[in-house]
Design a protein around this motif. Structure first.
Motif, PDB file in Angstrom:
ATOM      1  N   LEU A   7      47.845 -48.779  -3.231  1.00 18.71           N
ATOM      2  CA  LEU A   7      48.710 -49.036  -4.374  1.00 18.71           C
ATOM      3  C   LEU A   7      49.762 -47.947  -4.483  1.00 18.71           C
ATOM      4  O   LEU A   7      49.471 -46.768  -4.241  1.00 18.71           O
ATOM      5  N   SER A   9      52.498 -45.571  -6.711  1.00 17.20           N
ATOM      6  CA  SER A   9      52.278 -44.773  -7.925  1.00 17.20           C
ATOM      7  C   SER A   9      52.569 -45.578  -9.187  1.00 17.20           C
ATOM      8  O   SER A   9      51.971 -45.331 -10.231  1.00 17.20           O
ATOM      9  N   VAL A  12      49.346 -47.547  -9.782  1.00 22.06           N
ATOM     10  CA  VAL A  12      48.240 -46.647 -10.096  1.00 22.06           C
ATOM     11  C   VAL A  12      48.341 -46.148 -11.535  1.00 22.06           C
ATOM     12  O   VAL A  12      47.333 -45.928 -12.198  1.00 22.06           O
ATOM     13  N   SER A  13      49.565 -46.026 -12.065  1.00 18.23           N
ATOM     14  CA  SER A  13      49.732 -45.522 -13.429  1.00 18.23           C
ATOM     15  C   SER A  13      49.122 -46.465 -14.469  1.00 18.23           C
ATOM     16  O   SER A  13      48.859 -46.044 -15.590  1.00 18.23           O
ATOM     17  N   LEU A  15      46.122 -47.778 -14.197  1.00 16.49           N
ATOM     18  CA  LEU A  15      44.665 -47.615 -14.179  1.00 16.49           C
ATOM     19  C   LEU A  15      44.243 -46.447 -15.073  1.00 16.49           C
ATOM     20  O   LEU A  15      44.950 -45.448 -15.169  1.00 16.49           O
ATOM     21  N   SER A  17      42.284 -43.049 -16.178  1.00 11.76           N
ATOM     22  CA  SER A  17      41.869 -41.846 -15.465  1.00 11.76           C
ATOM     23  C   SER A  17      40.388 -41.581 -15.757  1.00 11.76           C
ATOM     24  O   SER A  17      39.948 -41.651 -16.902  1.00 11.76           O
ATOM     25  N   GLN A  74      42.098 -42.174 -10.668  1.00 14.25           N
ATOM     26  CA  GLN A  74      42.376 -43.351 -11.477  1.00 14.25           C
ATOM     27  C   GLN A  74      41.753 -44.541 -10.777  1.00 14.25           C
ATOM     28  O   GLN A  74      42.060 -44.800  -9.608  1.00 14.25           O
ATOM     29  N   MET A  75      40.862 -45.214 -11.499  1.00 15.19           N
ATOM     30  CA  MET A  75      40.158 -46.317 -10.862  1.00 15.19           C
ATOM     31  C   MET A  75      39.666 -47.309 -11.905  1.00 15.19           C
ATOM     32  O   MET A  75      39.642 -47.023 -13.098  1.00 15.19           O
TER      33      MET A  75
END
Length: 183
Positions: A7, A9, A12-13, A15, A17, A74-75
């Motif tokens: 992914l 950035s 990812v933002s 998701l 933290s 981050q997941m």
């Protein structure tokens, strides 16, 4: 796919933290001294233990010379993505997402913006669209209210000199026999 997703950035933002140390299972104290950290040398996975969200080489409170590692990332266990899935060049089973390309609409060739979005939960397509529209509507109403306030202030600034001009028009009474009072 049997591989993973890469992914960018921007995605990812979306998701949350999390501390990855909190997701690890607790381990038992080492049964022999070769599995215990001696303060130097090679570090093996058996030497690391979970303690208060950290991976560390000591059991309990760390001492001088012990290692203490905190891993964050981050997941999400489940996610809903909107974009175009593409295979990564040179990888047989790894994929990535790229934005949906703009689409034309209307008579004059207007185009939509590229769409790429990720939600850290599993939702249906209709729920996803409804949530996206609700967020856009909220932003639109904020912009409308701020614009209304600014427009009211601007009208006040434009029209306020007219009340002062009315006093100036009284000067015309001397030349026009009272026409300044009518205006």
């Amino acid at each position: 796919p049997d591989g993973g997703f890469v992914l960018d950035s921007n995605l990812v933002s979306y998701l949350p933290s999390v501390g990855l140390g909190d997701r690890l299972k607790s381990s038992a104290p080492p049964s022999n001294s070769s599995d215990e950290w001696q303060g130097a040398g090679s570090l093996t996975p058996q030497m690391l233990h979970k303690y208060q969200g950290y991976l560390q080489t000591a059991y309990g409170s760390p001492q001088i010379g012990d290692l203490r590692i905190r891993i964050t990332g981050q997941m999400s266990d489940e996610a809903t993505a909107c974009g175009v899935q593409q295979r990564i060049r040179g990888a047989s089973s790894d994929y990535t997402f790229v934005p949906l390309p703009p689409k034309k609409f209307g008579w004059f060739g207007k185009k939509t913006k590229p769409l790429e979005r990720l939600q850290a939960e599993k939702v249906t397509q209709d729920e996803f669209i409804d949530q996206y529209h609700a967020e856009n509507q909220g932003l639109a109403w904020v912009i409308r209210i701020v614009s209304l306030i600014l427009m009211t202030v601007a009208f006040n600034m434009v029209l306020s000199p007219l009340s002062v001009a009315a006093d100036g028009l009284m000067v015309l009474n001397y030349c026009t026999c009272g026409l300044g009072s009518v205006l």
